[in-house]
Design an enzyme around this catalytic site. Sequence first.
Site, PDB file in Angstrom:
ATOM      1  N   HIS A 137      19.718  28.369 -12.736  1.00  0.00           N
ATOM      2  CA  HIS A 137      18.656  27.366 -12.866  1.00  0.00           C
ATOM      3  C   HIS A 137      18.155  27.066 -11.447  1.00  0.00           C
ATOM      4  CE1 HIS A 137      17.003  23.311 -13.586  1.00  0.00           C
ATOM      5  NE2 HIS A 137      16.976  23.610 -14.862  1.00  0.00           N
ATOM      6  N   ASP A 214      28.131  25.389 -11.897  1.00  0.00           N
ATOM      7  CA  ASP A 214      27.099  24.580 -12.546  1.00  0.00           C
ATOM      8  C   ASP A 214      27.520  24.456 -14.018  1.00  0.00           C
ATOM      9  OD1 ASP A 214      24.946  23.691 -13.998  1.00  0.00           O
ATOM     10  OD2 ASP A 214      23.458  24.879 -12.909  1.00  0.00           O
ATOM     11  N   GLN A 217      25.368  23.312 -18.746  1.00  0.00           N
ATOM     12  CA  GLN A 217      25.314  23.790 -20.134  1.00  0.00           C
ATOM     13  C   GLN A 217      26.690  23.980 -20.747  1.00  0.00           C
ATOM     14  OE1 GLN A 217      22.647  23.865 -21.900  1.00  0.00           O
ATOM     15  NE2 GLN A 217      21.090  23.709 -20.298  1.00  0.00           N
ATOM     16  N   LYS A 240      22.850  15.767 -21.282  1.00  0.00           N
ATOM     17  CA  LYS A 240      22.937  16.951 -22.136  1.00  0.00           C
ATOM     18  C   LYS A 240      24.154  16.886 -23.051  1.00  0.00           C
ATOM     19  CE  LYS A 240      20.844  20.052 -18.704  1.00  0.00           C
ATOM     20  NZ  LYS A 240      19.475  20.258 -19.151  1.00  0.00           N
ATOM     21  N   CYS A 380      12.998  26.823 -15.905  1.00  0.00           N
ATOM     22  CA  CYS A 380      13.464  26.631 -14.518  1.00  0.00           C
ATOM     23  C   CYS A 380      14.306  27.813 -14.046  1.00  0.00           C
ATOM     24  CB  CYS A 380      14.243  25.327 -14.360  1.00  0.00           C
ATOM     25  SG  CYS A 380      13.276  23.889 -14.743  1.00  0.00           S
TER      26      CYS A 380
HETATM   27  N1  7TS Z   1      21.753  23.807 -14.402  1.00  0.00           N
HETATM   28  C1  7TS Z   1      21.523  24.293 -15.639  1.00  0.00           C
HETATM   29  C2  7TS Z   1      22.263  25.517 -16.082  1.00  0.00           C
HETATM   30  C3  7TS Z   1      20.628  23.649 -16.480  1.00  0.00           C
HETATM   31  O1  7TS Z   1      20.416  24.130 -17.699  1.00  0.00           O
HETATM   32  C4  7TS Z   1      19.951  22.484 -16.016  1.00  0.00           C
HETATM   33  C5  7TS Z   1      18.925  21.780 -16.840  1.00  0.00           C
HETATM   34  C6  7TS Z   1      20.260  21.998 -14.744  1.00  0.00           C
HETATM   35  C7  7TS Z   1      21.142  22.696 -13.962  1.00  0.00           C
HETATM   36  C8  7TS Z   1      19.641  20.758 -14.193  1.00  0.00           C
HETATM   37  O2  7TS Z   1      20.157  19.640 -14.830  1.00  0.00           O
HETATM   38  P1  7TS Z   1      19.606  18.183 -14.500  1.00  0.00           P
HETATM   39  O3  7TS Z   1      20.264  17.304 -15.507  1.00  0.00           O
HETATM   40  O4  7TS Z   1      19.992  17.855 -13.099  1.00  0.00           O
HETATM   41  O5  7TS Z   1      18.118  18.255 -14.679  1.00  0.00           O
HETATM   42  N2  7TS Z   1      18.317  22.603 -17.795  1.00  0.00           N
HETATM   43  C9  7TS Z   1      17.212  22.328 -18.526  1.00  0.00           C
HETATM   44  C10 7TS Z   1      16.721  23.227 -19.468  1.00  0.00           C
HETATM   45  O6  7TS Z   1      17.246  24.304 -19.749  1.00  0.00           O
HETATM   46  N3  7TS Z   1      15.633  22.700 -20.021  1.00  0.00           N
HETATM   47  O7  7TS Z   1      15.391  21.518 -19.453  1.00  0.00           O
HETATM   48  C11 7TS Z   1      16.371  21.269 -18.502  1.00  0.00           C
END
Ligand code: 7TS
Length: 427
Positions: A137, A214, A217, A240, A380
């Site tokens: 990401h 990371d 997910q 999430k 992303c």
């Molecule tokens: N890493 C992964 C693998 C992700 O899927 C996401 C967010 C992030 C980092 C960032 O997370 P945040 O909470 O700091 O924003 N992924 C997604 C997505 O797949 N669709 O919207 C956000």
Amino acid sequence: MATILDKPETKEAMSSLNLEKIRRDFPILRREVDGKRLVYLDNAATSQKPLSVINKISEYYQRYNANVHRGIHTLSEEATAMYEGTRETVRHFIDAKETCEIIFTRGTTEGINLVASTWGRQNVLPGDEIVLSPMEHHSNLVPWQVLAQEREAKLVFLELTAEGEIDMEAAAKLIGSRTRIVAVTQMSNVLGTINPIKELAALAHKQGAVILVDGAQSVPHMQISVQEMDADFVAFSLHKMLGPTGVGVLWGKKDILKAMPPYMYGGDMIASVSRERSRYNELPWKFEAGTPNIGDVIASAAAFEYLTTMGLDNVREHEVEITRYALNRLREINGITIYGPKDPQKRGGVISFNMKDIHPHDLGQILSDAGIAIRAGHHCCQPLMKDLQVMGTARASFYIYNTFEEVDMLLAALREADKVMGNVAYR
Ligand code: 7TS
């Protein structure tokens, strides 16, 4: 009387979870979109929240809203106890050794930026290598690009197999003596791939490097043990995993965190301050400058409790089954391309696909008109889209409240989209 050997009467009986009961806990799932029942399949972006989480936020503001770690009054003591209590809940949830290793952030993105800015600046020197996977990401790519530019270090990318898994033979060669950190997702938000963190950690440690995971997910969807996987850092986001927005966790090994400089400076992160200089607070508060997101951190405990009560193994089993079912049904559609591993055991509940030449945004719009929420675009992960030679994908992602019937509804809407758009060429 029915026995456990009876054949399931509905598809929902295929699940390891009591979906009907679970769905009653999520008020939003009762809403309609343009007169149609909402089918929420955008869980990889953010999950919905159960009443227990919603109520806990409200309870905090109605009963004991106060700043933490400061006031010597009852409300502040109560808020502090609940805030610090959540830290212990997190420790238990991810099987960390000590609560001081749990740092509250705003989300995965902030956790990774924290490590890149502090550990990175302290440890990465010119000529050093930062190893990433091609499925990261942007949150786990851009901070490392900036660090690499600043330190004159090099980004090295692991290789993927045709099914979108990390090629471990190549990884053993790419992770070398110049590697300082391996930063990799445990579960891809596009391909769904579950990556072998323990093996990657072993390769990194053999070279004296550290590994950042990371977990955005993975942590919401499967049981993890930070000790068992032998990671050095793990970052994830509560939104999430049934929790509120604006809360994340960065876990790090105590000795490594201790040696790192603070990320932000100000109140709460200091031990003592004179006009010219300051001594910093101990872990974890050294990394939590300013008033934290108290109400949402406290409400996060309800999210952890909800998942723990359900059992992460059951969560995972449900997702494997619904993903297996969805993959099989999606394959019925002519001209569909599905990305990532074929075996549902090797992936999370995320399915990215393209249908003929239909633009993913058009697919997303047609599905939205049918009350079905999916995501369409690059997710992303622009470099991965380039590798896949697509502009973007449509993506359905599942969680604990999704039913097999909803997969059928997705299928019906996709067939409708194929009828309407299937002959339109966009490329
Ligand atoms: N890493 C992964 C693998 C992700 O899927 C996401 C967010 C992030 C980092 C960032 O997370 P945040 O909470 O700091 O924003 N992924 C997604 C997505 O797949 N669709 O919207 C956000």
